[in-house]
Design a protein around this motif. Structure first.
Motif, PDB file in Angstrom:
ATOM      1  N   ALA A  90      37.804  66.494  33.101  1.00 56.58           N
ATOM      2  CA  ALA A  90      36.808  65.807  33.918  1.00 56.58           C
ATOM      3  C   ALA A  90      35.484  65.670  33.174  1.00 56.58           C
ATOM      4  CB  ALA A  90      36.589  66.567  35.220  1.00 56.58           C
ATOM      5  N   LYS A  91      34.861  64.524  33.371  1.00 52.63           N
ATOM      6  CA  LYS A  91      33.525  64.257  32.843  1.00 52.63           C
ATOM      7  C   LYS A  91      33.403  64.563  31.342  1.00 52.63           C
ATOM      8  CE  LYS A  91      31.452  64.811  37.399  1.00 52.63           C
ATOM      9  NZ  LYS A  91      32.747  64.956  38.093  1.00 52.63           N
ATOM     10  N   VAL A 108      43.857  64.076  28.333  1.00 55.21           N
ATOM     11  CA  VAL A 108      43.472  62.760  28.838  1.00 55.21           C
ATOM     12  C   VAL A 108      41.997  62.877  29.183  1.00 55.21           C
ATOM     13  CG1 VAL A 108      43.749  61.045  30.659  1.00 55.21           C
ATOM     14  CG2 VAL A 108      45.762  62.189  29.710  1.00 55.21           C
ATOM     15  N   ALA A 109      41.163  62.185  28.437  1.00 54.14           N
ATOM     16  CA  ALA A 109      39.715  62.301  28.599  1.00 54.14           C
ATOM     17  C   ALA A 109      39.230  61.369  29.704  1.00 54.14           C
ATOM     18  CB  ALA A 109      39.012  61.976  27.289  1.00 54.14           C
ATOM     19  N   LEU A 110      38.609  61.945  30.713  1.00 53.65           N
ATOM     20  CA  LEU A 110      38.073  61.167  31.823  1.00 53.65           C
ATOM     21  C   LEU A 110      36.617  60.836  31.534  1.00 53.65           C
ATOM     22  CD1 LEU A 110      38.316  59.864  34.535  1.00 53.65           C
ATOM     23  CD2 LEU A 110      38.311  62.119  35.609  1.00 53.65           C
ATOM     24  N   CYS A 111      36.376  59.593  31.124  1.00 45.42           N
ATOM     25  CA  CYS A 111      35.034  59.129  30.754  1.00 45.42           C
ATOM     26  C   CYS A 111      34.387  58.537  32.001  1.00 45.42           C
ATOM     27  CB  CYS A 111      35.119  58.101  29.634  1.00 45.42           C
ATOM     28  SG  CYS A 111      35.913  58.700  28.129  1.00 45.42           S
ATOM     29  N   GLU A 112      33.630  59.344  32.711  1.00 39.21           N
ATOM     30  CA  GLU A 112      33.099  58.931  34.008  1.00 39.21           C
ATOM     31  C   GLU A 112      31.599  59.169  34.143  1.00 39.21           C
ATOM     32  OE1 GLU A 112      34.997  61.262  37.075  1.00 39.21           O
ATOM     33  OE2 GLU A 112      35.150  63.010  35.766  1.00 39.21           O
ATOM     34  N   THR A 113      30.938  59.349  33.006  1.00 45.12           N
ATOM     35  CA  THR A 113      29.479  59.417  32.983  1.00 45.12           C
ATOM     36  C   THR A 113      28.986  58.430  31.934  1.00 45.12           C
ATOM     37  OG1 THR A 113      29.363  61.120  31.265  1.00 45.12           O
ATOM     38  CG2 THR A 113      29.545  61.885  33.554  1.00 45.12           C
ATOM     39  N   ALA A 114      27.689  58.159  31.964  1.00 43.36           N
ATOM     40  CA  ALA A 114      27.133  57.235  30.974  1.00 43.36           C
ATOM     41  C   ALA A 114      27.406  57.738  29.560  1.00 43.36           C
ATOM     42  CB  ALA A 114      25.631  57.062  31.211  1.00 43.36           C
ATOM     43  N   ALA A 141      26.900  57.482  39.806  1.00 38.75           N
ATOM     44  CA  ALA A 141      26.077  58.653  40.143  1.00 38.75           C
ATOM     45  C   ALA A 141      25.326  59.152  38.920  1.00 38.75           C
ATOM     46  CB  ALA A 141      26.960  59.757  40.717  1.00 38.75           C
ATOM     47  N   SER A 142      25.977  59.117  37.748  1.00 37.32           N
ATOM     48  CA  SER A 142      25.312  59.596  36.527  1.00 37.32           C
ATOM     49  C   SER A 142      24.155  58.694  36.120  1.00 37.32           C
ATOM     50  CB  SER A 142      26.330  59.690  35.375  1.00 37.32           C
ATOM     51  OG  SER A 142      26.593  58.428  34.787  1.00 37.32           O
ATOM     52  N   LEU A 143      24.184  57.457  36.585  1.00 39.89           N
ATOM     53  CA  LEU A 143      23.112  56.506  36.285  1.00 39.89           C
ATOM     54  C   LEU A 143      22.012  56.521  37.349  1.00 39.89           C
ATOM     55  CD1 LEU A 143      25.334  53.489  35.163  1.00 39.89           C
ATOM     56  CD2 LEU A 143      23.870  54.875  33.686  1.00 39.89           C
ATOM     57  N   GLY A 144      22.244  57.253  38.436  1.00 41.74           N
ATOM     58  CA  GLY A 144      21.268  57.266  39.523  1.00 41.74           C
ATOM     59  C   GLY A 144      21.476  56.164  40.521  1.00 41.74           C
ATOM     60  N   THR A 161      31.495  46.708  32.567  1.00 38.39           N
ATOM     61  CA  THR A 161      31.262  47.011  31.152  1.00 38.39           C
ATOM     62  C   THR A 161      31.898  48.349  30.772  1.00 38.39           C
ATOM     63  OG1 THR A 161      29.197  45.750  31.124  1.00 38.39           O
ATOM     64  CG2 THR A 161      29.482  47.413  29.404  1.00 38.39           C
ATOM     65  N   ALA A 162      31.731  49.334  31.622  1.00 35.78           N
ATOM     66  CA  ALA A 162      32.315  50.656  31.351  1.00 35.78           C
ATOM     67  C   ALA A 162      33.835  50.573  31.314  1.00 35.78           C
ATOM     68  CB  ALA A 162      31.864  51.643  32.421  1.00 35.78           C
ATOM     69  N   ARG A 163      34.409  49.866  32.252  1.00 35.76           N
ATOM     70  CA  ARG A 163      35.876  49.706  32.292  1.00 35.76           C
ATOM     71  C   ARG A 163      36.376  49.071  30.999  1.00 35.76           C
ATOM     72  NH1 ARG A 163      39.413  45.403  34.898  1.00 35.76           N
ATOM     73  NH2 ARG A 163      41.273  46.466  35.700  1.00 35.76           N
TER      74      ARG A 163
END
Length: 269
Positions: A90-91, A108-114, A141-144, A161-163
């Motif tokens: 996670a994260k 499996v890396a979960l890339c879920e923050t900026a 949430a990580s971006l506010g 963009t993140a996707r």
């Protein structure tokens, strides 16, 4: 022992062991969740439930808590007594996070923050990493921010963009790319449309949070009869061709043949 991925990955809370068997029967791959699905006061009992279960390590992974939390070390210690060979981290934010994972575990890396999205390419290059997944709500949430989608249900530009970044990073290093969960459980039409886009874009699999979503995901990743017919005929026509050629009114070159091979590959799974 090779880990088998997707196309339908189902999250199952680690503190609900009575659901383990149903989840494994329903989905292609199961993610036993020690992170967000488990409240802080239930994490110890959730770890005990994972240790007590007998999982197929080729079809089950465990999502562990982020490396920056005390729960991460406890999760890893608990898994040491199990048959689990693959974790979802996670994260994940950098290769330094991956370095904290014991070397015998696939990640499996979960890339879920900026930070995780920005560093997705270097994360994907790590040899322990077998795939990347992204998450919309944690990213926002990580971006506010407050919501990953517009009023019409489409993703906001930063989320799109993140996707794309995570998909490209996984593809650049020939790692699996897992699309994010679709939170509207009852909206099967919306899920089907999103999965159809995931398939066409190159995602390996899609994660979900309810067994009822599994057939929708499988249906999207399974090519239609017409797609299989077209791909089969196209590849047959290519056997006698030299270089580019025309087929059913379209100009065909090697990249189109690669698309056709991919359709047939999906049809075999």
């Amino acid at each position: 022992m090779t880990f088998t991925l997707g196309p339908a990955l189902l999250f199952c809370p680690a503190d609900r062991p009575e659901r383990f068997a149903k989840a494994i029967t329903a989905a292609d791959t199961v993610i036993i969740d020690l992170e967000d699905a488990v409240t802080p006061d239930a994490k110890a009992s959730a770890r005990a439930a994972v240790q007590a279960a007998e999982f197929d390590p080729t079809r089950v992974m465990v999502r562990v808590n982020p490396v920056r939390t005390p729960d991460f070390a406890l999760d890893i210690a608990a898994l040491a007594t199990t048959s689990i060979t693959t974790i979802m981290l996670a994260k994940t934010e950098s290769v330094d996070d991956i370095a904290q994972v014991p070397q015998h575990l696939n990640v499996v890396a979960l890339c879920e923050t900026a930070a995780g999205v920005v560093n997705a390419a270097t994360i994907a290059a790590h040899p322990q990493v077998i795939g990347l997944m992204w998450g919309a709500e944690d990213l926002i949430a990580s971006l506010g921010g407050t919501n990953s989608r517009r009023a019409d249900g489409t993703y906001r530009d930063v989320v799109r963009t993140a996707r794309s970044t995570v998909l490209l990073s996984a593809g650049a290093h020939t790692k699996a790319a897992i699309d994010a969960v679709y939170m509207a459980i009852a909206d099967h039409d919306g899920l089907a449309a999103e999965c159809a886009d995931a398939v066409a874009s190159g995602f390996t699999a899609t994660a979900c949070i309810h067994p009822g979503q599994v057939p929708v995901i499988r249906g999207a990743y399974q090519p239609s009869v017409e797609q299989v017919r077209h791909a089969t005929a196209l590849l047959a026509a290519a056997e006698g061709a030299r270089g580019a050629f025309q087929f059913e009114g379209a100009m065909i070159d090697e990249v189109m043949l690669r698309h056709a091979r991919r359709v047939l590959e999906r049809g075999r799974h």
